[in-house]
Write a protein that holds these residues in place. Structure first.
Motif, mmCIF file in Angstrom:
data_model
loop_
_atom_site.group_PDB
_atom_site.id
_atom_site.type_symbol
_atom_site.label_atom_id
_atom_site.label_comp_id
_atom_site.label_asym_id
_atom_site.label_seq_id
_atom_site.Cartn_x
_atom_site.Cartn_y
_atom_site.Cartn_z
ATOM 1 N N GLU A 192 -28.290 -0.745 11.527
ATOM 2 C CA GLU A 192 -27.827 0.015 12.679
ATOM 3 C C GLU A 192 -28.433 1.517 12.272
ATOM 4 O O GLU A 192 -28.179 2.004 11.282
ATOM 5 C CB GLU A 192 -26.343 0.239 12.879
ATOM 6 C CG GLU A 192 -25.782 -1.120 12.964
ATOM 7 C CD GLU A 192 -26.228 -1.707 14.494
ATOM 8 O OE1 GLU A 192 -26.641 -0.984 15.307
ATOM 9 O OE2 GLU A 192 -25.882 -2.998 14.750
ATOM 10 N N PRO B 291 -28.583 6.845 17.054
ATOM 11 C CA PRO B 291 -29.207 6.972 18.219
ATOM 12 C C PRO B 291 -29.679 8.508 18.379
ATOM 13 O O PRO B 291 -29.179 9.204 18.040
ATOM 14 C CB PRO B 291 -28.358 6.617 19.509
ATOM 15 C CG PRO B 291 -27.140 6.953 18.836
ATOM 16 C CD PRO B 291 -27.249 6.578 17.253
ATOM 17 N N PRO C 12 -25.498 10.137 20.368
ATOM 18 C CA PRO C 12 -24.228 9.378 20.224
ATOM 19 C C PRO C 12 -23.323 9.616 21.438
ATOM 20 O O PRO C 12 -22.504 8.580 21.462
ATOM 21 C CB PRO C 12 -23.705 9.603 18.781
ATOM 22 C CG PRO C 12 -24.113 11.109 18.555
ATOM 23 C CD PRO C 12 -25.533 11.351 19.503
ATOM 24 N N ALA D 160 -21.794 8.427 24.350
ATOM 25 C CA ALA D 160 -21.859 7.326 24.977
ATOM 26 C C ALA D 160 -21.587 7.451 26.611
ATOM 27 O O ALA D 160 -20.625 8.196 26.910
ATOM 28 C CB ALA D 160 -20.977 6.153 24.511
ATOM 29 N N LEU E 171 -22.646 6.989 15.087
ATOM 30 C CA LEU E 171 -23.376 6.196 16.033
ATOM 31 C C LEU E 171 -22.955 6.249 17.554
ATOM 32 O O LEU E 171 -24.060 5.978 18.291
ATOM 33 C CB LEU E 171 -23.306 4.605 15.469
ATOM 34 C CG LEU E 171 -23.648 4.425 13.864
ATOM 35 C CD1 LEU E 171 -23.538 2.846 13.629
ATOM 36 C CD2 LEU E 171 -25.088 4.603 13.693
ATOM 37 N N LEU E 172 -21.825 6.230 17.564
ATOM 38 C CA LEU E 172 -21.318 6.449 19.205
ATOM 39 C C LEU E 172 -20.122 7.168 19.127
ATOM 40 O O LEU E 172 -19.161 7.150 18.556
ATOM 41 C CB LEU E 172 -21.483 5.091 19.689
ATOM 42 C CG LEU E 172 -20.884 4.621 21.240
ATOM 43 C CD1 LEU E 172 -21.771 3.413 21.460
ATOM 44 C CD2 LEU E 172 -19.165 4.542 21.193
ATOM 45 N N GLY F 122 -26.174 0.386 19.465
ATOM 46 C CA GLY F 122 -25.872 1.453 19.995
ATOM 47 C C GLY F 122 -24.809 1.220 21.224
ATOM 48 O O GLY F 122 -24.603 2.008 22.047
ATOM 49 N N ARG F 123 -24.341 0.008 21.340
ATOM 50 C CA ARG F 123 -23.478 -0.303 22.230
ATOM 51 C C ARG F 123 -22.300 -0.963 21.470
ATOM 52 O O ARG F 123 -22.088 -1.497 20.357
ATOM 53 C CB ARG F 123 -24.078 -1.559 23.110
ATOM 54 C CG ARG F 123 -25.262 -1.148 23.891
ATOM 55 C CD ARG F 123 -25.825 -2.389 24.551
ATOM 56 N NE ARG F 123 -26.382 -3.568 23.717
ATOM 57 C CZ ARG F 123 -27.167 -4.345 24.105
ATOM 58 N NH1 ARG F 123 -27.432 -4.438 25.541
ATOM 59 N NH2 ARG F 123 -27.514 -5.368 23.466
ATOM 60 N N ALA G 132 -24.857 4.227 23.705
ATOM 61 C CA ALA G 132 -25.434 5.471 23.497
ATOM 62 C C ALA G 132 -26.805 5.528 23.566
ATOM 63 O O ALA G 132 -27.548 4.393 23.498
ATOM 64 C CB ALA G 132 -25.175 5.846 22.095
ATOM 65 N N GLU G 133 -27.474 6.655 23.805
ATOM 66 C CA GLU G 133 -28.979 6.555 23.928
ATOM 67 C C GLU G 133 -29.644 6.734 22.747
ATOM 68 O O GLU G 133 -29.229 7.187 21.550
ATOM 69 C CB GLU G 133 -29.382 7.598 24.992
ATOM 70 C CG GLU G 133 -28.790 7.707 26.288
ATOM 71 C CD GLU G 133 -29.146 6.655 27.164
ATOM 72 O OE1 GLU G 133 -30.511 6.284 26.760
ATOM 73 O OE2 GLU G 133 -28.607 6.275 28.099
#
Length: 607
Positions: free
Chosen positions: A192, A195, A198, A200, A551-552, A579-580, A606-607
């Protein structure tokens, strides 16, 4: 989520409206503008009649007293126990020292295990309805009166890109590369990555199926994630969604409501569920959980449906797991059984005798909990099995008087027990075994000090607890934070070699509470439940430095916070990958009011 006494700040977004969207959403939900799915989502003994497999509502977390001040001296060392000499002294829990839980472990427990109902709590200003508590409690009592087993399951999260996994706050399983499992030795190989942003957005939400009766509780247990599909159980079906948009890709009709879902998938992307044998006719109708259904997660194709019978009577089960290409089912009153994941062929099944398998935990290895003897005089063993034949590779005998065992990890093998006078607190003692089934150490987890949970009467249902890096990661109970009205907690770790605390302390941060989801190589993937005016987070914690990488982070609008508050983090299905984040419920009931919007699943990206 923490409930704040003061009102929200003046810039807080107004209630209602879009689920994080800048314009009014379509009727019936928020996020992706699709319509909700229609209808919602061993000694041989005779299995229990109607009522077996009745879904059990999770236990509500208890608010702990304020933590004692730092520097409080640790409790005195414990004496030897559980058949090995020189138990290491209990270590102070980083601000949570206290007396060890009472022993002995001699309290007999019945075959069915009632628990208190759990209701959502946390952000968005939600309040629990006393009437609902009474109604749900009454349903549990009714289920016991009619002789049914009680049921609750949530599965463990694992991503598509990593072959490491851990038991913990669970959801389903990852992608086709996932070998499944309940624990990992850690090491490198974290998959992981942070992103670019983060923050979202709401990918989609799955509206809860309509429940009209006040005392009706339906099971929607089970969720799985691959690169191409997020699959979630509904009522009498499983629906596969496109992960980024929520558009429906397939629907798989089931014989009845799901009683349990595998936490793992096979290498070929096969998952499995145990279901009731027929749809319920009304709120009081409970059917035995006799049907085992295997399906391909990407396509939604049903591969086979299987049952096991003894003397012409179908055996009911409460748990299901996958190890390699073996689907193992347990939790019944006549022992366990196993099927080939590809063909559905019965590989082995309950045998007549004085012993029976209570249940199994799969993944990289298949571990069984077995009991022998008459009720009240049972003796338990933890065994490593050959998945194909069911033959025993080694067996570790638990001392007489211990009447439960819950598998936390299958490689390395780590299991826990709950002392006889504590029936729903997770585990109070954890044991790590070596590759030959020999005891390495015992870890004492004082009751009331930690937030993990292992469902009573289940072998493979521990949440908010993870194994990796030759350590056991456990979150502490909530306690007062540094800010006014704030609450927080930490994750600490214990060595699987010595049983002592390692010095690791993963702080949630003021106003947040943190729970491990799974391992990602040597890193811990954790969920942070935020305060009333901030979103929830997923973080990756470096296994050595303990540095947290965000991460998010979910939106902080009132509608999103309110929806997330219905997903109790240490018991709901949590899946994170690439990211999901997907959050899912395993039980649905009638909303508190007509204005309440209930969801079976939420997706964030998240992108």
């Amino acid at each position: 989520m923490s409930q704040p006494p003061p009102p929200p700040p003046p810039n807080q977004p107004p209630p209602g409206g879009g689920f994080g969207a800048p314009q009014d959403p379509p009727p019936g939900g928020f996020g992706a503008p699709q319509s909700p799915p229609p209808g919602g989502f061993g000694a041989p003994q005779q299995p229990q009649g109607p009522g077996y497999g009745y879904p059990q509502t999770p236990q509500p977390p208890q608010t702990p007293p304020p933590a004692p001040p730092q520097g409080t001296p640790p409790p005195p060392p414990q004496g030897p126990g559980y058949g090995y000499p020189q138990t290491p002294p209990a270590q102070p829990g980083y601000g949570y020292p206290g007396q060890q839980p009472p022993s002995p472990y001699g309290y007999p427990q019945p075959q069915t295990y009632p628990m208190q109902p759990q209701v959502p709590q946390g952000g968005g200003g939600r309040k629990v309805s006393p009437q609902l508590l009474i109604i749900v409690a009454a349903v549990v009592v009714i289920g016991l009166i009619i002789g049914g087993g009680v049921w609750y399951s949530s599965s463990s999260g694992k991503d598509d890109n990593s072959k490491d996994t851990s038991a913990g706050t669970g959801g389903g399983s990852g992608g086709k590369d996932d070998k499944g499992g309940s624990g990992t030795t850690g090491g490198g190989g974290a998959k992981e990555k942070a992103p670019s942003d983060p923050a979202a957005k709401v990918l989609f939400q799955v509206p809860a199926p309509e429940v009209k009766e006040d005392s009706q509780i339906d099971s929607v247990a089970g969720s799985w994630l691959t690169d191409a599909v997020y699959a979630k159980s509904g009522v009498n079906k499983i629906v596969g969604y496109e992960p980024d948009s929520g558009s429906e890709k397939w629907t798989l009709d089931l014989p009845g409501q799901t009683c349990a879902g595998s936490r793992e998938m096979s290498e070929a992307g096969v998952a499995a569920v145990v279901t009731e044998e027929a749809p319920r006719k009304n709120k009081n109708d409970r059917r035995p959980c006799t049907q085992v259904v295997a399906f391909d997660v990407d396509s939604g194709k049903k591969l086979w449906t299987g049952t096991v019978a003894i003397s012409g009577t179908k055996v009911a089960f409460r748990e299901i797991t996958i190890s390699g290409d073996t689907v193992a089912v347990g939790g019944g009153f006549s022992g366990g059984a196993a099927f080939d994941a590809k063909s559905g062929k019965v590989l082995w099944q309950p045998k007549v005798g004085t012993c029976e398998d209570v249940g199994y935990a799969g993944g990289e290895q298949l571990v069984a909990v077995r009991k022998c003897g008459d009720y009240g005089n049972e003796k338990y063993q933890v065994q490593l099995l050959d998945p194909k034949s069911g033959s025993v590779k080694w067996s570790y005998k638990l001392p007489a008087g211990i009447d439960n065992a819950k598998v936390i990890s299958t490689k390395p093998v780590v299991f826990g027990v709950d002392s006889g006078d504590i029936t729903a607190s997770g585990v109070t003692d954890a044991f790590s075994l070596d590759e030959n089934g020999k005891l390495r150490t015992k870890i004492t987890l004082a009751d009331g000090k930690y937030e993990h949970d292992c469902d009573v009467g289940k072998v493979n249902d521990c949440k908010s607890i993870a194994v990796g890096n030759d350590k056991l990661y456990v979150p502490t109970k909530e306690h007062e934070g540094t800010g006014e009205y704030s609450r927080t907690n930490e994750i600490i770790s214990f060595s699987l070699a010595t049983g002592k605390t390692t010095g690791d302390r993963i702080d949630a941060g003021d106003g947040y509470t943190i729970f491990p989801i799974r391992m990602d190589g040597a890193n811990v993937i954790a969920y942070k439940d935020g305060p009333y005016n901030k979103g929830a987070q997923v973080v990756s914690v470096d296994g050595k430095s303990l540095k947290q990488t965000k991460l998010l982070e979910t939106p902080a609008s009132e509608t999103v916070l309110d929806a997330i508050s219905g997903m109790v983090p240490d018991s709901c299905e949590l899946l994170y990958s690439g990211g999901r984040l997907f959050m899912g419920k395993d039980l649905v009931s009638k909303p508190y009011s007509k204005d309440e919007k209930e969801y079976t699943a939420l997706g964030f990206g998240a992108e």
